[in-house]
Design a protein around this motif. Structure first.
Motif, PDB file in Angstrom:
ATOM      1  N   UNK A 145       0.593  -1.555   0.393  1.00 13.12           N
ATOM      2  CA  UNK A 145       0.176  -0.219  -0.187  1.00 13.12           C
ATOM      3  C   UNK A 145       0.686   1.235  -0.359  1.00 13.12           C
ATOM      4  N   UNK A 146      -0.032   1.953  -0.328  1.00 13.80           N
ATOM      5  CA  UNK A 146       0.685   3.769  -0.914  1.00 13.80           C
ATOM      6  C   UNK A 146      -0.458   4.872  -0.400  1.00 13.80           C
ATOM      7  N   UNK A 147       0.185   6.227  -0.324  1.00 18.27           N
ATOM      8  CA  UNK A 147      -1.638   6.879  -0.750  1.00 18.27           C
ATOM      9  C   UNK A 147      -2.018   6.913  -2.198  1.00 18.27           C
ATOM     10  N   UNK A 148      -3.256   6.452  -1.860  1.00 16.96           N
ATOM     11  CA  UNK A 148      -3.971   6.950  -2.991  1.00 16.96           C
ATOM     12  C   UNK A 148      -3.728   5.707  -4.198  1.00 16.96           C
ATOM     13  N   UNK A 149      -2.828   4.423  -4.196  1.00 14.29           N
ATOM     14  CA  UNK A 149      -2.143   3.602  -4.547  1.00 14.29           C
ATOM     15  C   UNK A 149      -1.771   2.562  -4.046  1.00 14.29           C
TER      16      UNK A 149
END
Length: 740
Positions: free
Chosen positions: A365-369
């Motif tokens: 996971x990463x921000x927005x994606x």
């Protein structure tokens, strides 16, 4: 020591930065790091070359003499600690493939070309494995900022050969690559009031502690590639065809279903072109703690808007044809569902997009994606494990937008604060997707085997990420279960949901600690949970509460008409004794039968006969009683003394189901505080107006009791079914089998 003593020495002392209530203090601060990044992805050599300018803002009250950055790619450098610290035995290398893996050489890690001030002067720096220190010529004073430039490159790892949370997958059938790229640029460490600089080395497990900031990123790739990235695309007209732009505009208005932006036919055509030309995709993201992207000429892309309160977010999925039909059917719908459920329980999702990208390896996971697995068979069928595994990992990784991308805990130190809280809400979202969804974690009974296992290989939840035994159970399963038990059994849904939402809103876009979470949950609910945090988070105790004994009592009414008969019935039980039966058979005549003259009052008087004195005594008793006392004595009330033993050491509420001889039942819930003075042995008296046929402890399997064989009275023996034949194994999934 008493298990109900307050958490004092375990928690940091409240101060101006963090209050005793669990909220940010009036002098709370956090740093900011803004990035301008330009990178080029080389599809021929599988390398990334990049330049970046970091603007770092010192909002702390402290003077900073140096800055620390994270070099996570150095985990893959030759001689990195992550390889050296692995415990190995020769038995681990019992196949040629494993030997090849051991001997595999990959030139990983950053190659730093320079670090310069904005005036072009070289800056002094030192690299310590996965950390980089920049020594400043002049200290960075409170309230001031500094900008500097870096140039670097590195070789992208093959995820399928050497693993990794980011990297590439090669598709030999069409000779194309799918890149999922993260941790691709040197990133600022967090500096805060708790750790100072969080510059603990990255060994592969403890994830990423990062400050918030704004990003402007330009990515140069082959011009037949499609990119998914953190943030909002800034130059649609330069990278998308007119047809794709029309579809995207239409998609933003259709809330009913996902709209295909790049079709499978277009992606298949891209696979063939292998263009040598390049184009630049530009993205902008505000108030995020990281940036990641995916790039491939194989991508199909679909979009569906989701309404969250007064804001519209675009749920998106990017996947190769190898992901269909599963991904086109489910991925974006699952993204939308996750945003809706998590927003209900935390804060309204604040970002403009949420993206799920299909990759063959583990989810990340990463921000927005996020990057998620779940690939059907080549014939398009899939077993239920693939379907639900894919949906669960999408829920989980999209859910990470909330924990830790927004509620930004220190992953390097406390994995459970993002993985555990997220896994808890993942379970909630799964059960709202489909009734009886086959969740792997959440319900209490699912963690009992782990908690009752060998304590040598179990760590307290409050253990640093790199030192945990059984990572999945410890950081995901046990904390998720603990929160589920708090919600369902200890606090109740109303109190828990309110407190959990308060925590999320207090610490959105901030850096909470475990103490902030513990204190907020108590502060917002009015429930003292110190005993719970200590048992579940600070110890390796497990739940094994045994119902050791049950004693049945009824009140003596004093009425000879009743009590004499009771005494007679009890005396007749002695005739069942085997010795009594044999004595009757073996003895012709007793001595008393042969010599009647030896008999006295006790031999001739019926001890169960009602005498006048018995009636007189009863009349006297009646004269001393009120009508309320008489009603109670004649009520026929049944009293039961239940005795419990805390074998596992972890105190929990006593949930007791009483089953009655008339077929009815009643559930009694006794708070865990019954153990407050006696941590290991307690008893409780219960009373009913009818006879109990059975008592069952933890009847709904809600306390994670590791041994339910001692939870019933009378004891129950549960059968285990065994097979008389070997099961033949056919290598096909149920969808394939149905076609036969």
């Amino acid at each position: 020591m008493n298990k109900f003593r307050q958490l004092k020495q375990e928690l940091a002392t409240p101060n101006v930065y963090r209050t005793a209530s669990g909220a940010p203090g009036h002098e709370y601060y956090q740093q900011q790091a803004n990035y301008d990044i330009k990178i080029e992805l080389d599809d021929e050599k599988q390398t990334i070359h990049g330049k970046e300018r970091i603007t770092y803002i010192n909002n702390s009250p402290d003077r900073l003499d140096y800055l620390w950055l994270q070099l996570d790619q150095n985990m893959r450098a030759q001689g990195s600690d992550s390889k050296l610290i692995q415990v190995e035995r020769m038995e681990d290398f019992n196949t040629l493939a494993k030997v090849h893996s051991k001997m595999f050489v990959f030139d990983g890690g950053y190659k730093i070309d320079y670090i310069k001030a904005t005036n072009g002067e070289d800056m002094d720096y030192a690299i310590n494995k996965t950390m980089l220190r920049i020594d400043l010529k002049e200290p960075l004073q409170p309230g001031k900022s500094i900008s500097f430039d870096l140039k670097w490159w590195y070789n992208i790892n093959d995820r399928m050969k050497i693993g990794g949370r980011a990297g590439y997958e090669y598709f030999p059938e069409d000779e194309n690559y799918l890149y999922t790229i993260a941790k691709f640029f040197p990133r600022m460490c967090v500096y805060n009031d708790v750790e100072g600089w969080q510059n603990k080395q990255f060994l592969g497990r403890g994830e990423f502690t990062l400050p918030f900031g704004d990003y402007n990123v330009e990515i140069k790739v082959p011009d037949d590639h499609v990119i998914a990235a953190t943030g909002v695309l800034q130059n649609e007209s330069q990278v998308l065809t007119s047809k794709q732009r029309e579809r995207l505009a239409a998609a933003k208005k259709d809330f009913s279903k996902p709209t295909i932006i790049v079709t499978q036919e277009e992606a298949t055509e891209n696979e063939k072109t292998k263009s040598k030309k390049t184009k630049v995709w530009k993205f902008k993201a505000e108030n995020v703690r990281d940036f990641a992207f995916a790039s491939s000429r194989k991508f199909i892309w679909d979009v569906m808007p989701v309404k969250i309160e007064d804001k519209t977010t675009l749920a998106m999925s990017y996947y190769p044809k190898e992901g269909n039909p599963l991904w086109e059917k489910y991925s974006t719908e699952v993204v939308a569902h996750t945003l809706e459920v998590y927003s209900d329980h935390t804060i309204a999702y604040p970002y403009p997009v949420a993206i799920s990208v299909h990759a063959a390896a583990i989810g990340m996971e990463y921000p927005m994606i996020c990057f998620n697995y779940g690939r059907p068979e080549k014939d398009g069928t899939y077993p239920p494990r693939t379907k639900y595994g894919m949906m669960s990992v999408i829920i989980h990784e999209v859910g990470h937008n909330f924990f830790p991308m927004i509620i930004n805990s220190d992953e390097r130190q406390w994995t459970w604060m993002d993985e555990g809280l997220n896994t808890f809400l993942q379970y909630v979202a799964e059960q709202k997707w489909e009734r009886n969804y086959p969740s792997r974690r959440g319900p209490a009974y699912m963690i009992s085997d782990y908690m009752g296992g060998d304590k040598e290989y179990i760590s307290p939840i409050m253990t640093n990420s790199e030192s945990i035994w059984q990572f999945g159970n410890n950081a995901y399963g046990k904390p998720a279960t603990a929160l589920n038990i708090l919600r369902e059994t200890i606090m109740g849904r109303e109190l828990f949901d309110h407190a959990f939402k308060v925590y999320a809103n207090r610490w959105a876009f901030k850096h909470p600690t475990p103490a902030d979470f513990f204190r907020t949950m108590e502060d917002a609910s009015g429930v003292d949970l110190d005993w719970f945090w200590r048992g579940w988070f600070y110890s390796t105790d497990h739940v094994d509460i045994a119902m050791t004994d049950v004693k049945w009592f009824q009140m003596n009414t004093g009425n000879p008409q009743i009590e004499k008969q009771v005494e007679k019935n009890e005396s007749e039980r002695g005739s069942e004794f085997i010795g009594t039966q044999r004595n009757q058979a073996d003895t012709n005549k007793t001595r008393l039968e042969r010599k009647p003259a030896l008999a006295d009052y006790y031999n001739t008087q019926d001890p169960f006969a009602i005498e006048s004195a018995d009636n007189e005594d009863f009349e006297k008793l009646q004269g001393t009683l009120s009508q309320e006392d008489k009603d109670l004595l004649n009520s026929g009330m049944h009293f039961y003394e239940l005795n419990f033993s805390n074998i596992g050491g972890l105190v929990m509420p006593l949930i007791i189901k009483a089953e009655f001889i008339d077929g009815s039942e009643e559930v009694i819930r006794i708070p865990a505080e019954i153990w407050r003075r006696h941590n290991f042995q307690v008893s409780k008296v219960l009373y009913f107006d009818k006879e109990v046929s059975a008592f069952i402890l933890d009847p709904f399997l809600e306390t994670a009791d590791t041994d339910i064989s001692n939870n019933s009275w009378p004891r129950k023996v549960e059968p285990t079914r065994f097979k008389m034949f070997k099961e033949s194994r056919i290598n096909e999934n149920p969808m394939q089998r149905s076609k036969r």
